[in-house]
Design a protein around this motif. Structure first.
Motif, PDB file in Angstrom:
ATOM      1  N   TRP A  77       1.944   4.341  14.717  1.00 16.49           N
ATOM      2  CA  TRP A  77       2.484   3.009  14.453  1.00 16.49           C
ATOM      3  C   TRP A  77       1.438   1.960  14.812  1.00 16.49           C
ATOM      4  N   ALA A  78       1.670   0.750  14.329  1.00 19.06           N
ATOM      5  CA  ALA A  78       0.774  -0.364  14.615  1.00 19.06           C
ATOM      6  C   ALA A  78       1.588  -1.608  14.924  1.00 19.06           C
ATOM      7  N   VAL A  79       1.004  -2.466  15.717  1.00 16.32           N
ATOM      8  CA  VAL A  79       1.605  -3.743  16.080  1.00 16.32           C
ATOM      9  C   VAL A  79       0.547  -4.812  15.837  1.00 16.32           C
ATOM     10  N   PHE A  80       0.922  -5.871  15.125  1.00 22.38           N
ATOM     11  CA  PHE A  80      -0.048  -6.947  14.950  1.00 22.38           C
ATOM     12  C   PHE A  80       0.437  -8.202  15.652  1.00 22.38           C
ATOM     13  N   GLN A 114       0.829  -1.209   0.000  1.00 20.61           N
ATOM     14  CA  GLN A 114       0.000   0.000   0.000  1.00 20.61           C
ATOM     15  C   GLN A 114       0.862   1.258   0.000  1.00 20.61           C
ATOM     16  N   THR A 115       0.308   2.325  -0.520  1.00 21.86           N
ATOM     17  CA  THR A 115       1.043   3.590  -0.548  1.00 21.86           C
ATOM     18  C   THR A 115       0.848   4.370   0.741  1.00 21.86           C
ATOM     19  N   GLU A 116      -0.318   4.261   1.359  1.00 21.91           N
ATOM     20  CA  GLU A 116      -0.576   4.962   2.616  1.00 21.91           C
ATOM     21  C   GLU A 116      -0.210   4.056   3.774  1.00 21.91           C
ATOM     22  N   LYS A 117       0.943   4.298   4.359  1.00 21.67           N
ATOM     23  CA  LYS A 117       1.428   3.490   5.468  1.00 21.67           C
ATOM     24  C   LYS A 117       1.423   4.324   6.740  1.00 21.67           C
ATOM     25  N   PHE A 118       1.557   3.660   7.861  1.00 20.38           N
ATOM     26  CA  PHE A 118       1.694   4.366   9.126  1.00 20.38           C
ATOM     27  C   PHE A 118       3.093   4.969   9.163  1.00 20.38           C
ATOM     28  N   ALA A 119       3.187   6.211   9.602  1.00 19.55           N
ATOM     29  CA  ALA A 119       4.464   6.935   9.552  1.00 19.55           C
ATOM     30  C   ALA A 119       5.603   6.154  10.212  1.00 19.55           C
ATOM     31  N   ASP A 120       5.306   5.457  11.288  1.00 22.11           N
ATOM     32  CA  ASP A 120       6.356   4.731  11.999  1.00 22.11           C
ATOM     33  C   ASP A 120       6.203   3.223  11.907  1.00 22.11           C
ATOM     34  N   GLY A 121       5.456   2.772  10.901  1.00 29.34           N
ATOM     35  CA  GLY A 121       5.464   1.376  10.521  1.00 29.34           C
ATOM     36  C   GLY A 121       4.465   0.455  11.180  1.00 29.34           C
ATOM     37  N   LEU A 122       4.462  -0.761  10.646  1.00 23.38           N
ATOM     38  CA  LEU A 122       3.699  -1.882  11.173  1.00 23.38           C
ATOM     39  C   LEU A 122       4.712  -2.898  11.675  1.00 23.38           C
ATOM     40  N   HIS A 123       4.523  -3.356  12.893  1.00 19.35           N
ATOM     41  CA  HIS A 123       5.491  -4.252  13.532  1.00 19.35           C
ATOM     42  C   HIS A 123       4.776  -5.518  14.004  1.00 19.35           C
TER      43      HIS A 123
END
Length: 135
Positions: A40-43, A19-28
């Protein structure tokens, strides 16, 4: 189980990175690096169940629970956390998720937790149910 977990983790990261729209500090996965700020997001992989269907021992529909925890410390009255929910749901609601070694059945959003403001951090969780079957 480890192979399934690894394949699901890889599939989620591949879908997110496309995707082009990501969370500024990432997905972890499981935990963000210490000191992460911004959005940020954590899954997490909250487990799975297997339902046997007709056929051989490998004919099982695996249903995995995937939880995305979203966080932001941006002081905007909760606007950013709302945008983060939109970014996530646009990417994963009923979208085909490629999981190596498995056929996709569905990726269904089950719930969005209430948005909370705790210790100067806006946060919520989005729970999905992923159903897949071995190829």
């Amino acid at each position: 189980m480890a192979n399934l977990l690894t394949a699901v983790q890889e599939g989620i990261m591949k879908q997110y990175n496309a995707q082009t729209e990501k969370f500024a500090d990432g997905l972890h996965f499981v935990q963000a690096p210490q000191g992460t700020t911004g959005e940020w997001a954590v899954f997490t992989y909250d487990g799975n169940t297997g339902d046997e269907i007709m056929g051989g021992a490998d004919d099982v529909i695996e249903t995995a629970e995937i939880r995305f925890n979203l966080f932001t410390d941006i002081e905007d009255g909760g606007y950013t956390i709302g945008e983060m929910i939109d970014k996530l749901t646009n990417r994963f609601d009923w979208r085909e998720l490629f999981v190596r070694g498995y056929d996709y059945i569905k990726m269904q959003r089950m719930a969005i937790s209430p948005i909370l403001y705790i210790d100067s951090i806006w946060q919520t969780a989005v729970l999905y149910e992923l159903s897949i079957c071995k190829e």
